[in-house]
Design an enzyme around this catalytic site. Structure first.
Site, short mmCIF file in Angstrom:
data_model
loop_
_atom_site.label_atom_id
_atom_site.label_comp_id
_atom_site.label_asym_id
_atom_site.label_seq_id
_atom_site.Cartn_x
_atom_site.Cartn_y
_atom_site.Cartn_z
N ASN A 9 0.86 -1.24 0.05
CA ASN A 9 0.08 -0.07 0.07
C ASN A 9 1.03 1.19 0.01
OD1 ASN A 9 -1.80 2.00 0.50
ND2 ASN A 9 -2.44 1.57 2.59
N TRP A 10 0.97 1.86 -1.23
CA TRP A 10 1.88 2.87 -1.14
C TRP A 10 1.49 4.13 -0.54
CZ3 TRP A 10 5.20 3.53 -6.46
CH2 TRP A 10 5.94 2.49 -6.45
N LYS A 11 0.16 4.29 -0.23
CA LYS A 11 -0.59 5.59 0.47
C LYS A 11 -0.52 6.70 -0.36
CE LYS A 11 -0.09 3.10 4.92
NZ LYS A 11 -0.04 3.16 6.31
N HIS A 95 -9.36 1.32 4.91
CA HIS A 95 -8.22 1.65 5.70
C HIS A 95 -8.44 2.61 6.85
CE1 HIS A 95 -4.01 2.71 6.65
NE2 HIS A 95 -3.65 1.33 5.85
N GLU A 97 -6.90 4.89 7.97
CA GLU A 97 -6.32 6.30 7.60
C GLU A 97 -7.67 7.06 6.76
OE1 GLU A 97 -2.70 5.45 5.55
OE2 GLU A 97 -1.78 5.02 7.68
N GLU A 165 -5.35 -4.52 10.66
CA GLU A 165 -4.15 -3.64 10.85
C GLU A 165 -4.49 -2.84 12.20
OE1 GLU A 165 -2.19 -2.67 6.69
OE2 GLU A 165 -3.79 -1.14 7.33
N GLY A 171 2.84 2.16 10.83
CA GLY A 171 3.70 3.26 10.70
C GLY A 171 4.54 3.91 11.87
N SER A 210 3.71 -2.32 10.36
CA SER A 210 5.03 -2.22 10.61
C SER A 210 5.45 -3.48 10.08
CB SER A 210 5.50 -1.89 11.95
OG SER A 210 4.99 -0.69 12.28
N GLY A 231 3.02 -0.98 4.26
CA GLY A 231 3.15 0.35 3.94
C GLY A 231 4.52 0.59 3.43
N GLY A 232 4.97 1.26 4.52
CA GLY A 232 6.55 1.69 4.12
C GLY A 232 7.39 0.77 3.56
P1 13P Z 1 3.10 0.34 7.56
O1 13P Z 1 3.66 -1.05 7.01
O2 13P Z 1 3.96 1.60 7.06
O3 13P Z 1 3.09 0.22 8.98
O4 13P Z 1 1.81 0.57 7.10
C1 13P Z 1 0.83 -0.46 7.16
C2 13P Z 1 -0.57 0.03 6.53
O5 13P Z 1 -1.15 0.74 7.16
C3 13P Z 1 -0.61 -0.74 5.18
O6 13P Z 1 -2.09 -0.35 4.74
#
Ligand code: 13P
Length: 248
Positions: A9-11, A95, A97, A165, A171, A210, A231-232
């Protein structure tokens, strides 16, 4: 692993220059490895170009959200059909967010998942508790109410994916322990079996929060973990591929 999904997930990250990362993942995934699917969910601006980069390989491209309506006067929004038209196979909905930044309720998430299915996309429906909910001992209650509210009526167990999640692990570098993951994934599986009967085993349940190359193998080995939502660590091809390799 048996059937699994490793999803990035590149956000709100990535410019055209980042397509080199998609190309590197696509080249390494090639014609695929067994039952493990690699997927990169990209910002809407990169879905079409990312799909072109992945063409001819088993790498799949997805969106990060979609509107619950098919079309119309919703300035700035993207429909599921638009994502499919741009080459997406999956879309993340609900998500945390999006739930926080845009006030998306379970009912909205359920409608988005329905819209995704109508456009032949696989919705990845996200659930997860806050730190306050975990500390109050309300994690499972929270997850079960999100499942009940966010999974649309009339779907089959294999039509969608669940991503667990924990909000406090996103993050933050604070990954949930394997015991915490096992407890919640087990509860999600039990809930799915209650709703779908024997076919409840067919829903893929991803862990997100994470995840990185150093902890992926341990997390992926937990019961009822069928992949990850990353994510990251999905922004760099090398890191994403290392997690993918831990699953194959
Ligand atoms: P991180 O892997 O950066 O913690 O993000 C997880 C996430 O929200 C994937 O959708």
């Amino acid at each position: 692993m048996s059937r699994a999904l490793i999803a990035g997930n590149w956000k709100m990250n990535g410019l055209k220059a980042s397509l080199s990362q998609v190309e590197a993942v696509a080249a390494a995934v090639g014609s695929g490895h067994g039952d493990v699917t690699a997927l990169l969910c990209l910002p809407a601006t990169l879905v079409a170009a990312g799909s072109e980069s992945a063409e001819g390989t088993a790498l799949r491209i997805g969106g990060e959200t979609c509107h619950h309506n098919v079309k119309g006067a919703h300035t700035g929004d993207i429909s599921a059909e638009m994502l499919a038209d741009a080459g997406a196979s999956h879309v993340i909905v609900g998500h945390s967010e999006r739930r926080a930044d845009h006030g998306e309720s379970d009912a909205v998430v359920s409608a988005q998942a329905s819209a995704a299915l109508a456009a032949s996309l696989v919705p990845i429906i996200c659930v997860g508790e806050s730190l306050a909910e975990r500390e109050a001992g309300r994690t499972l209650e929270r997850i079960e109410s999100q499942l009940a509210g966010s999974i649309p009526d009339g779907v089959g167990a294999a039509d969608f994916v669940i991503a667990y999640e924990p909000i406090w692990a996103i993050g933050t570098g604070k990954v949930a322990s394997t015991e915490q993951i096992a407890e919640v994934h087990g509860a999600i599986r039990a809930w799915l079996s209650g709703r779908f009967g024997a076919s409840g085993v067919e829903t893929l349940i991803l862990y997100g929060g994470s995840m990185n190359p150093a902890n992926a193998a341990e997390i992926l080995a937990v019961d009822n973990v069928n992949g990850g939502l990353i994510g990251g660590a999905s922004l760099k091809a090398e890191d994403f591929l290392s997690i993918y390799r831990a699953a194959i």
